[in-house]
Design a protein around this motif. Structure first.
Motif, PDB file in Angstrom:
ATOM      1  N   SER A  28     -10.785  21.199  -4.621  1.00 46.11           N
ATOM      2  CA  SER A  28     -12.096  21.635  -4.799  1.00 46.11           C
ATOM      3  C   SER A  28     -11.557  23.036  -6.100  1.00 46.11           C
ATOM      4  CB  SER A  28     -13.121  22.631  -3.976  1.00 46.11           C
ATOM      5  OG  SER A  28     -11.894  23.415  -3.421  1.00 46.11           O
ATOM      6  N   GLU A  36      -6.463  21.646   3.099  1.00 43.15           N
ATOM      7  CA  GLU A  36      -6.592  20.446   2.097  1.00 43.15           C
ATOM      8  C   GLU A  36      -6.188  18.551   2.811  1.00 43.15           C
ATOM      9  OE1 GLU A  36      -8.006  23.928   1.629  1.00 43.15           O
ATOM     10  OE2 GLU A  36      -6.119  23.594   2.429  1.00 43.15           O
ATOM     11  N   GLU A  64      -8.308  15.901   3.776  1.00 42.67           N
ATOM     12  CA  GLU A  64      -8.978  15.190   2.462  1.00 42.67           C
ATOM     13  C   GLU A  64      -7.947  14.072   2.094  1.00 42.67           C
ATOM     14  OE1 GLU A  64      -9.435  17.713  -1.022  1.00 42.67           O
ATOM     15  OE2 GLU A  64      -9.761  19.428   0.310  1.00 42.67           O
ATOM     16  N   PRO A  74     -14.007  17.332  -0.160  1.00 49.05           N
ATOM     17  CA  PRO A  74     -13.631  19.223  -0.532  1.00 49.05           C
ATOM     18  C   PRO A  74     -14.544  19.474   0.456  1.00 49.05           C
ATOM     19  CG  PRO A  74     -13.020  18.112  -2.690  1.00 49.05           C
ATOM     20  CD  PRO A  74     -13.408  17.346  -2.093  1.00 49.05           C
ATOM     21  N   ALA A  75     -16.051  19.272  -0.940  1.00 51.12           N
ATOM     22  CA  ALA A  75     -17.541  19.439   0.634  1.00 51.12           C
ATOM     23  C   ALA A  75     -17.540  19.537   2.134  1.00 51.12           C
ATOM     24  CB  ALA A  75     -18.718  19.018  -0.673  1.00 51.12           C
ATOM     25  N   THR A  76     -17.437  18.250   2.124  1.00 51.46           N
ATOM     26  CA  THR A  76     -17.660  18.179   3.838  1.00 51.46           C
ATOM     27  C   THR A  76     -16.437  19.326   4.616  1.00 51.46           C
ATOM     28  OG1 THR A  76     -17.601  15.997   3.891  1.00 51.46           O
ATOM     29  CG2 THR A  76     -17.192  16.360   5.794  1.00 51.46           C
ATOM     30  N   LEU A 120     -15.005  22.163   3.525  1.00 47.16           N
ATOM     31  CA  LEU A 120     -15.781  23.392   3.698  1.00 47.16           C
ATOM     32  C   LEU A 120     -16.912  23.384   4.517  1.00 47.16           C
ATOM     33  CD1 LEU A 120     -15.571  25.986   1.780  1.00 47.16           C
ATOM     34  CD2 LEU A 120     -17.491  24.498   0.303  1.00 47.16           C
ATOM     35  N   LYS A 121     -17.464  22.232   5.253  1.00 45.80           N
ATOM     36  CA  LYS A 121     -18.354  22.853   6.197  1.00 45.80           C
ATOM     37  C   LYS A 121     -17.433  22.877   7.599  1.00 45.80           C
ATOM     38  CE  LYS A 121     -22.028  20.588   3.412  1.00 45.80           C
ATOM     39  NZ  LYS A 121     -22.742  19.696   3.403  1.00 45.80           N
TER      40      LYS A 121
END
Length: 124
Positions: free
Chosen positions: A40, A95, A98, A105-107, A109-110
């Motif tokens: 990200s 990371e 990933e 990146p979005a998942t 981050l959650k």
């Protein structure tokens, strides 16, 4: 003949220079640096990563049922996390997850605050 030899030598030197520059660039990307740039674009230092990874789910030791507690992780992705871990070793940075298909990146981050990167069950 000498002119031909000089020209060929010049070409060989240019090719070697390009190869060495490319090799240096690639090797510097493979090593673990003191800062990590996530997919990200965020930059994390090892201290930041270590401080953040106090969550209840150890992605390096957890089985499928525990991994499904993470946001966006179902049974299929949990199995893929385990398979990736078995094939390539432990996850050192968040990371690294990933690399698992379905985690971007979005998942990440959650569920980032829920994970723990300990490699031994006794460290939890």
């Amino acid at each position: 003949m000498a002119e031909h030899l000089k020209r060929n030598l010049g070409i060989v030197l240019v090719i070697i220079s390009v190869f060495l520059c490319a090799a240096a660039a690639l090797s510097s990307r493979k090593g673990i640096s003191d800062r990590y740039r996530s997919g990200s674009g965020q930059v994390f230092s090892p201290e930041t990563v270590k401080e953040e990874q106090q969550g209840p789910v150890s992605v390096n030791t957890a089985e499928k049922e525990e991994l499904t507690e993470l946001y966006g992780v179902g049974e299929t992705i949990a199995e893929m996390i385990i398979a990736e871990r078995r094939q390539n070793g432990p996850y050192y940075y968040p990371e690294d997850l990933e690399a698992v298909r379905g985690i971007g990146p979005a998942t990440l981050l959650k569920f980032r605050s829920m994970i723990n990167l300990s490699q031994d069950e006794s460290e939890e």
